[in-house]
Motif scaffolding. Sequence first.
Motif, PDB file in Angstrom:
ATOM      1  N   LEU A1140      15.323 -13.299  26.343  1.00 27.74           N
ATOM      2  CA  LEU A1140      15.065 -13.003  27.763  1.00 27.74           C
ATOM      3  C   LEU A1140      13.594 -12.634  27.927  1.00 27.74           C
ATOM      4  O   LEU A1140      13.231 -11.461  27.981  1.00 27.74           O
ATOM      5  CB  LEU A1140      15.954 -11.833  28.229  1.00 27.74           C
ATOM      6  CG  LEU A1140      17.451 -12.083  28.260  1.00 27.74           C
ATOM      7  CD1 LEU A1140      18.177 -10.831  28.691  1.00 27.74           C
ATOM      8  CD2 LEU A1140      17.798 -13.220  29.209  1.00 27.74           C
ATOM      9  N   THR A1141      12.716 -13.626  27.953  1.00 27.91           N
ATOM     10  CA  THR A1141      11.276 -13.323  27.977  1.00 27.91           C
ATOM     11  C   THR A1141      10.809 -12.873  29.358  1.00 27.91           C
ATOM     12  O   THR A1141      10.078 -11.908  29.493  1.00 27.91           O
ATOM     13  CB  THR A1141      10.471 -14.551  27.527  1.00 27.91           C
ATOM     14  OG1 THR A1141      10.950 -15.686  28.234  1.00 27.91           O
ATOM     15  CG2 THR A1141      10.605 -14.775  26.040  1.00 27.91           C
ATOM     16  N   LYS A1142      11.262 -13.584  30.407  1.00 29.51           N
ATOM     17  CA  LYS A1142      10.785 -13.251  31.757  1.00 29.51           C
ATOM     18  C   LYS A1142      11.896 -12.726  32.660  1.00 29.51           C
ATOM     19  O   LYS A1142      11.633 -12.045  33.634  1.00 29.51           O
ATOM     20  CB  LYS A1142      10.144 -14.486  32.393  1.00 29.51           C
ATOM     21  CG  LYS A1142       8.845 -14.887  31.700  1.00 29.51           C
ATOM     22  CD  LYS A1142       8.230 -16.106  32.331  1.00 29.51           C
ATOM     23  CE  LYS A1142       6.963 -16.514  31.572  1.00 29.51           C
ATOM     24  NZ  LYS A1142       6.409 -17.768  32.060  1.00 29.51           N
ATOM     25  N   THR A1143      13.148 -13.076  32.346  1.00 27.10           N
ATOM     26  CA  THR A1143      14.272 -12.689  33.207  1.00 27.10           C
ATOM     27  C   THR A1143      14.577 -11.204  33.050  1.00 27.10           C
ATOM     28  O   THR A1143      14.672 -10.698  31.930  1.00 27.10           O
ATOM     29  CB  THR A1143      15.532 -13.500  32.819  1.00 27.10           C
ATOM     30  OG1 THR A1143      15.176 -14.859  32.700  1.00 27.10           O
ATOM     31  CG2 THR A1143      16.639 -13.318  33.832  1.00 27.10           C
ATOM     32  N   ARG A1144      14.707 -10.514  34.184  1.00 34.97           N
ATOM     33  CA  ARG A1144      15.084  -9.096  34.151  1.00 34.97           C
ATOM     34  C   ARG A1144      16.604  -8.987  34.290  1.00 34.97           C
ATOM     35  O   ARG A1144      17.202  -9.646  35.134  1.00 34.97           O
ATOM     36  CB  ARG A1144      14.397  -8.335  35.288  1.00 34.97           C
ATOM     37  CG  ARG A1144      12.907  -8.147  35.057  1.00 34.97           C
ATOM     38  CD  ARG A1144      12.262  -7.451  36.241  1.00 34.97           C
ATOM     39  NE  ARG A1144      10.840  -7.253  36.013  1.00 34.97           N
ATOM     40  CZ  ARG A1144      10.315  -6.132  35.517  1.00 34.97           C
ATOM     41  NH1 ARG A1144      11.093  -5.112  35.223  1.00 34.97           N
ATOM     42  NH2 ARG A1144       9.016  -6.021  35.361  1.00 34.97           N
ATOM     43  N   ALA A1145      17.215  -8.150  33.478  1.00 33.52           N
ATOM     44  CA  ALA A1145      18.678  -7.996  33.500  1.00 33.52           C
ATOM     45  C   ALA A1145      19.065  -6.559  33.825  1.00 33.52           C
ATOM     46  O   ALA A1145      18.299  -5.629  33.565  1.00 33.52           O
ATOM     47  CB  ALA A1145      19.241  -8.390  32.142  1.00 33.52           C
ATOM     48  N   ASP A1146      20.286  -6.367  34.379  1.00 28.62           N
ATOM     49  CA  ASP A1146      20.811  -5.012  34.598  1.00 28.62           C
ATOM     50  C   ASP A1146      21.210  -4.424  33.255  1.00 28.62           C
ATOM     51  O   ASP A1146      21.655  -5.142  32.347  1.00 28.62           O
ATOM     52  CB  ASP A1146      22.047  -5.062  35.503  1.00 28.62           C
ATOM     53  CG  ASP A1146      21.671  -5.419  36.940  1.00 28.62           C
ATOM     54  OD1 ASP A1146      20.477  -5.283  37.274  1.00 28.62           O
ATOM     55  OD2 ASP A1146      22.550  -5.850  37.706  1.00 28.62           O
TER      56      ASP A1146
END
Length: 1277
Positions: A1140-1146
């Motif tokens: 997950l390089t750029k994606t922000r996750a909860d």
Amino acid sequence: MATLYVSPHPDDFRSLLALVAAEFCSSSRPRTITEDPPASLNARSRPTLVLAAADDDSVLSGASAVAWYLASQGKRAGVDAKQQSQVWQWISFADNELTPVSCAVVFPLMGMIGVDKKLQQSSRTELLRVLKALDRTLEPRTFLVGESITLADMAVAAAVLLPFKYVLEPSDRKVLANVTRWFTTCINQPQFLKVLGKITLCEKMVPVTPKTNAAENAKAANASPAADSAGATANGPPKTEAQLKKEAKKREKLEKFQQKKEMEAKKKTQPPAEKKAKPEKKELGVIAYNAPTPAGEKKDTISPLPDSYSPQYVEAAWYPWWEKQGYFKPEFGRKSISEPNPRGVFMMCIPPPNVTGSLHLGHALTNAIQDSLTRWHRMRGETTLWNPGCDHAGIATQVVVEKKLMREKGMSRHDLGRENFIQEVWKWKNEKGDRIYHQLKKLGSSLDWERACFTMDPKLSYAVQEAFIRMHEEGVIYRSKRLVNWSCTLNSAISDIEVDKKELTGRTLLPVPGYKEKVEFGVLVSFAYKVDGSDEEVIVATTRIETMLGDTAVAVHPADSRYQHLKGKMVLHPFCDRKMPIVFDDFVDMNFGTGAVKITPAHDHNDYEVGERHNLAFINILDENGLLINVPPPFLGMKRFEARKAVLQALKDRGQFKEIKDNPMVVPVCSRSKDIVEPLLKPQWYVNCTDMGKQAADAVREGQLKIIPDHHLKTWFNWMDNIRDWCISRQLWWGHRIPAYFVTINDPSVKAGEDMDGHYWVSGRSEEEAREKAAKRFNVSADKITLRQDEDVLDTWFSSGIFPFSIFGWPNETQDLNVFYPGTLLETGHDILFFWVARMVMMGLKLTGKLPFKEVYLHAVVRDAHGRKMSKSLGNVIDPLDVITGISLEGLHAQLTDSNLDPLEVEKAKQGQKSDYPNGIPECGTDALRFALCAYTGQGRDINLDVNRILGYRHFCNKLWNAVKFAMKTLGDNFVPSEKAQLCGEESASDRWILSRLSAAVCLCDTGFKAYDFPSITTAIYNFWLYELCDVYLESVKPVFSKAEADSTSQRQALVCRQTLYTCLEVGLRLLSPMMPFVTEELYQRLPRRRPQTDSPSICVTSYPDTEEFCWHSEEVDRDMEFVMTVVKTIRSLRADYNLTKTRADCYLQCIDSATVSLVQKYSLQIQTLSYSQAIIPLIANQPVPEGCAVAIASDRCTINLMLKGLIDVEKEMGKLMTKKGDLEKQMEKLREKMAKNDYKEKVPVKVQEQDAEKLRQSQTELEKVKEATDNFRKMM
């Protein structure tokens, strides 16, 4: 407005010089015309400058005159008379030495003159010779004169412009590393770029296609071929039509050739369309400081900071300003040094480097430590003095000047005579002797230069004379004939520290000065002495067979039963009628050899003592030049090592030779002359050290003097408790002549004296005083006394021994002596603990009744990255200036070639350099070098210096630079810091944490400096700046600043945050300042002041942060943040696992209890920001977690659940994981098979077995992670 007429030719370097100089005239730049000046001006050549009305006084013609005028207008011709003279000197060098040889090489390539290959090659060789001389000059400098570009740089750069474009290939430029660095710096200045454009340096020396610029093309349309050619020859004689036709054809051919080459080059440089070009590796930037700043004036701190850190930019101009402002003087900030200072006095004197010396890493280490300590004490408000000085280095200096005399005039010192020779030495000292001072300044050493002392200065010479006379009158100095270390080449006794111990494993041939062939060492020769009156013989062995000519006895052990029957017997010397007693002495080792030892009392230290005990004859068989005396023919007058062969042969002829075998041994070699040292009996002056040594030992035992680290105490007590008397005579001319006179009395009633009889020697401050003393001693009138002053000088260590008080005017009662003596600290290398430290302690106690300092801190020895001692023959000696400014591998090789090394050693050393520095040494800068040396200095450990680690600290400087630039932008132009660094009560959790870490760093630095624990200081500062301020705090507060204008609460929060940030920057820079003075000053000057009217003008005289003011350390806050960072790192690790390089996750955080939930809520913004999460949702342990999360345990209090569902292509990721799983299983299977083989444990080295086991363990861990991720993905499918 003035008008400048220049040639349109793009390679007319004379016109280009004028144009570059004009660019520096920002307000009065002349109008430029690319044509010949009107005939009415009588201008002889271009460039020509017309100043006003066209009369003779307003027309300047010729490059030097025009450039001088323009550079003067732009304040680039030197800031004072001295600099202006230096600039003229360089212009003359450019015109007379560089330009002719440059043109001779380049013009044939350009088709301007015919090609004579032999002449061109010799000219090229001469060009390289001149440039190598320039390279050596530029080694310690950025620019030729002063700290910024001057006309000197412009003129010399213009003269080498064409060679750099057309002649100097990459291999040449590597050898000329300093010239290339300087030239590149010059041509990348905006003023040069505007005139020259981007210069392409020569790749291969080939004929040049003539180029034309736009102005030339316009002119060529209306010009005749003859005129065009005349222009190209730069004011040369007109050419014939035939010559012009021939040149035109040649140019046509060259143009076609060049076009073809360019097409080929273009094809090579164009990559195939489908391949993506790799980004070029970013080189370390070189940015120069160019604002005109007269020496001593404050640097320009208004212009914006460069984009990145560059040592050249940062280190320019600060030192002269510090010096001029008097910051390094103890008087700074106080009316008188005598006024009591409640903070105390700190005084330390520099270990005076040799006047002949140049900076090496030992000096750099010493000065990095000493300057850091000095700056720390100064910033603490103490009356601080670090006193510089230089040692006259008797032997070293005399050798250098003697070699120079022989080389330049073909004369020896004896040809000149003593007085004239000493004048020559002073002349050399005045010309070359302050080189090391310039180098110390380059290291940023904050010494009080107005108090600089040279050990031969009148003040110090008077103190030396006084010390000798007082100690002589007291009987502590006396005359005696004893064995000394004698160098036949120097014709002088030398001290133990000047004797190198060369270890041999067996037979070795060594070069010896004065001998054509190498001499054999490392063998033990056995031969027999016949016992008088019997057929018996006694066999003895020696490594120096020639000394048997001076034997006066044979010794055996009293308990050796083999020789009891020989008591009272004599042995016969084979070459003379000498009968020698067999003596019985405990010093003999009866288990070595035959148990019988030859005794030569006049040429061996052990034998000397045996001779004293048994009252043997002392026969000296060597004169001062190493020729044999007091021996029978044919050996009389032979050179000592020729006699070695002759004696051996004579013993064989007589049948008394027994055997010769290899023998490991240590050969004493004179470090100055490389001669083999001989023990020789000479009447000399000695210091009785028995009482003084006991006092020095007792001072340490009783705690009056502290030696740090304490593992050196054993060495100290061993030396002091077993101290021998100190020989202080040296048979030299350069040094402090001994103020002692031999007395001859013209009275037959008084017995004539001998040289070694101390009764016939008197000392005096003048001949008159000595005469009065002699008359009184012998009870005769003064007119009957004849005096002869001793020709010898004192050992250099004698003047060094009184250095701590002689520099302050002792024996006179001066203000400096009262305030600064005794000193506070002596810091030096442990290798001179006895030679210098012990003697200072002994002589300080003897002559002043006081210890010269309270503490001695001994630093370690610098070794290379492999732990080897720095040695020229290994090629691992590093010049600190090469680390500061950088040097190519070829440049390092060139230093070896110019040294005195044996060709075989040069090749070996080159291989060592190639291995350690395959790409040379990059430019690291002074700050990075100082910081690295301090970081390495663990107490009592040798330093294995790795240049890559120094480079790492240069990158740290860049990080520092970028952090302060970013922070200043964040603070804004209108930011006003509070008058005092204090908590306001509104600080956020991040603010409280970073202020806690800052306080911890302040405490660690304070403790570290007090304990001389430099690695603790550097680690504390490095960790604070890099891992706490930059990596955590600056990142965590970005949201605070991005929402600063949202509402009044956000504004207030941002303001508090800015105050915290300012405190961290300002205090962090002050903590770092003692070790990195240049970059901290540069950045500190850009910060606003808390109290602009009263705050110190320079960081080096601000207060050092102390624990009373910065007392905000909180273990609870640190603990909380430690937990937060564990959570952040776990989330980051999970993100990396799932790409997950750029994606922000909860992110759902399952907490063990409500206290942990509260903690997560308190720091949720920080966790969200630092882990790049979309949202942070804390959950109590029993609350359900949504499906589709990746799970990881952060600690026993918290489990991380990262929501992946909907963010990634599950099937694609499953495919990747299955492939990875298969690869890992294959790897592990292979490893297990290898490790299961029957002979694995026996045949495979233990280190490889350990590596295999580690690989298997890592693969197992990875496989478990893959399986865990696969299970997670299956739940989502």
